[in-house]
Design a protein around this motif. Structure first.
Motif, short mmCIF file in Angstrom:
data_model
loop_
_atom_site.label_atom_id
_atom_site.label_comp_id
_atom_site.label_asym_id
_atom_site.label_seq_id
_atom_site.Cartn_x
_atom_site.Cartn_y
_atom_site.Cartn_z
N ASP A 1 -6.22 2.14 5.22
CA ASP A 1 -7.20 2.89 4.44
C ASP A 1 -7.58 4.19 5.15
O ASP A 1 -7.72 5.24 4.52
CB ASP A 1 -8.48 2.08 4.21
N SER A 2 -7.75 4.12 6.48
CA SER A 2 -8.22 5.28 7.24
C SER A 2 -7.20 6.42 7.28
O SER A 2 -7.57 7.56 7.57
CB SER A 2 -8.58 4.87 8.68
N VAL A 3 -5.94 6.14 6.98
CA VAL A 3 -4.91 7.19 6.97
C VAL A 3 -4.52 7.58 5.55
O VAL A 3 -3.50 8.22 5.32
CB VAL A 3 -3.66 6.81 7.81
N GLY A 4 -5.35 7.17 4.59
CA GLY A 4 -5.14 7.60 3.22
C GLY A 4 -4.24 6.73 2.38
O GLY A 4 -3.81 7.13 1.29
N MET A 5 -3.97 5.51 2.83
CA MET A 5 -3.15 4.61 2.02
C MET A 5 -4.06 3.89 1.01
O MET A 5 -5.26 3.74 1.24
CB MET A 5 -2.41 3.60 2.90
N TYR A 6 -3.48 3.47 -0.09
CA TYR A 6 -4.23 2.78 -1.12
C TYR A 6 -3.36 1.68 -1.73
O TYR A 6 -2.13 1.75 -1.69
CB TYR A 6 -4.71 3.76 -2.20
N ALA A 7 -4.03 0.68 -2.27
CA ALA A 7 -3.31 -0.46 -2.88
C ALA A 7 -2.68 -0.01 -4.18
O ALA A 7 -3.30 0.68 -4.98
CB ALA A 7 -4.27 -1.61 -3.11
N VAL A 8 -1.43 -0.42 -4.38
CA VAL A 8 -0.75 -0.10 -5.64
C VAL A 8 -0.37 -1.36 -6.41
O VAL A 8 -0.15 -1.30 -7.62
CB VAL A 8 0.52 0.76 -5.43
N ARG A 9 -0.28 -2.49 -5.71
CA ARG A 9 0.11 -3.73 -6.39
C ARG A 9 -0.29 -4.91 -5.51
O ARG A 9 -0.20 -4.86 -4.30
CB ARG A 9 1.63 -3.72 -6.58
N ARG A 10 -0.72 -5.97 -6.17
CA ARG A 10 -1.03 -7.22 -5.48
C ARG A 10 0.02 -8.24 -5.85
O ARG A 10 0.40 -8.35 -7.01
CB ARG A 10 -2.41 -7.73 -5.88
N GLU A 11 0.49 -8.98 -4.86
CA GLU A 11 1.46 -10.03 -5.09
C GLU A 11 0.92 -11.33 -4.52
O GLU A 11 0.32 -11.32 -3.45
CB GLU A 11 2.79 -9.71 -4.39
N PRO A 12 1.13 -12.44 -5.23
CA PRO A 12 0.70 -13.72 -4.66
C PRO A 12 1.53 -14.06 -3.43
O PRO A 12 2.71 -13.72 -3.35
CB PRO A 12 0.96 -14.72 -5.79
N VAL A 13 0.87 -14.67 -2.47
CA VAL A 13 1.55 -15.08 -1.25
C VAL A 13 2.08 -16.49 -1.45
O VAL A 13 1.31 -17.39 -1.80
CB VAL A 13 0.59 -15.04 -0.04
N MET B 1 0.86 -1.17 0.00
CA MET B 1 0.00 0.00 0.00
C MET B 1 0.90 1.23 0.00
O MET B 1 2.08 1.15 0.33
CB MET B 1 -0.93 -0.02 1.21
N ARG B 2 0.30 2.34 -0.35
CA ARG B 2 1.07 3.58 -0.51
C ARG B 2 0.29 4.75 0.06
O ARG B 2 -0.93 4.79 0.01
CB ARG B 2 1.36 3.80 -1.98
N ARG B 3 1.04 5.74 0.55
CA ARG B 3 0.46 7.03 0.99
C ARG B 3 1.20 8.12 0.25
O ARG B 3 2.43 8.21 0.30
CB ARG B 3 0.63 7.19 2.50
N ASP B 4 0.45 8.94 -0.48
CA ASP B 4 1.00 10.08 -1.20
C ASP B 4 1.28 11.18 -0.18
O ASP B 4 0.37 11.67 0.48
CB ASP B 4 0.00 10.55 -2.25
N LEU B 5 2.54 11.58 -0.06
CA LEU B 5 2.91 12.57 0.94
C LEU B 5 2.71 14.01 0.47
O LEU B 5 2.95 14.94 1.24
CB LEU B 5 4.35 12.34 1.40
N ALA B 6 2.25 14.20 -0.77
CA ALA B 6 1.88 15.54 -1.22
C ALA B 6 0.57 15.97 -0.55
O ALA B 6 0.28 17.15 -0.45
CB ALA B 6 1.74 15.58 -2.74
N GLU B 7 -0.20 14.98 -0.09
CA GLU B 7 -1.46 15.26 0.61
C GLU B 7 -1.16 15.62 2.06
O GLU B 7 -0.22 15.12 2.67
CB GLU B 7 -2.37 14.04 0.56
N ALA B 8 -1.98 16.49 2.62
CA ALA B 8 -1.81 16.91 4.02
C ALA B 8 -1.96 15.71 4.95
O ALA B 8 -2.78 14.82 4.72
CB ALA B 8 -2.85 17.97 4.37
N VAL B 9 -1.18 15.71 6.00
CA VAL B 9 -1.26 14.68 7.02
C VAL B 9 -2.03 15.27 8.21
O VAL B 9 -1.68 16.35 8.70
CB VAL B 9 0.14 14.21 7.47
N PRO B 10 -3.08 14.59 8.66
CA PRO B 10 -3.86 15.12 9.79
C PRO B 10 -3.01 15.26 11.05
O PRO B 10 -1.97 14.62 11.20
CB PRO B 10 -4.95 14.05 10.00
N ASP B 11 -3.49 16.10 11.96
CA ASP B 11 -2.83 16.24 13.26
C ASP B 11 -2.87 14.89 13.97
O ASP B 11 -3.80 14.11 13.80
CB ASP B 11 -3.52 17.30 14.11
N ILE B 12 -1.88 14.66 14.80
CA ILE B 12 -1.74 13.39 15.51
C ILE B 12 -2.39 13.50 16.88
O ILE B 12 -2.08 14.43 17.64
CB ILE B 12 -0.26 12.99 15.65
N ALA B 13 -3.26 12.56 17.19
CA ALA B 13 -3.88 12.48 18.52
C ALA B 13 -3.25 11.29 19.25
O ALA B 13 -3.65 10.14 19.03
CB ALA B 13 -5.38 12.31 18.40
#
Length: 152
Positions: free
Chosen positions: A138-150, A1-13
């Motif tokens: 998913d809740s922190v903005g990550m998304y699937a970029v590739r699937r690999e067989p296990v 999974m990947r998170r694009d860091l050009a997007e704002a990151v929410p404040d940390i609680a």
């Protein structure tokens, strides 16, 4: 999974009573123990302490400042181990503190650190059947970029 860091990151609680530190050799046994505990129900494995520590501390992408460790009054409760390539190698939260936002806080912290290092993305791997982890990612903005067989 990947998170694009050009997007704002929410404040940390951060959950109450949590202190953040980074990896130090004297914490190796406690970090290793938490990783064993975290992977006990599947999703990964950890070599014996001596081998794990040697592999971890001599990896070309190792930087102790990128291994974020959360502590409470009873000791280490979570670890987010990252590599210099903006890759999250391990994220483990102790069962007694799960569902308090600690995994989310560590991920957001890692994103902010990698933004400061001017990285474009943060990546990680997760097993497709690890639904709890995938919901967190998913809740922190990550998304699937590739699937690999296990491998079986």
């Amino acid at each position: 999974m990947r998170r694009d860091l050009a997007e704002a990151v929410p404040d940390i609680a951060w959950p109450t009573g949590i202190q953040l530190t980074q990896y130090r050799t004297e914490l190796a046994a406690a970090v290793h123990h938490l990783m064993e505990l975290g992977y006990r129900d599947g999703g990964g494995r950890v070599p014996a302490l001596t081998l794990w520590q040697r592999q971890f501390e001599t990896d070309p992408e190792y930087d102790p400042s990128l291994c974020f460790i959360a502590l409470d009054v009873n000791g280490i409760v979570a670890v987010c181990q990252c590599w210099t390539s903006a890759y999250i190698k391990n994220l483990v939260v102790h069962p007694r503190v799960r569902r308090q936002g600690l995994g989310r806080a560590l991920l957001l912290h890692a994103f902010k650190v990698f933004q400061q290092r001017r990285e474009g993305f943060v990546d990680l791997k997760v097993l497709e059947d690890n639904l709890r982890a995938r919901r967190l990612y998913d809740s922190v903005g990550m998304y699937a970029v590739r699937r690999e067989p296990v491998p079986v």
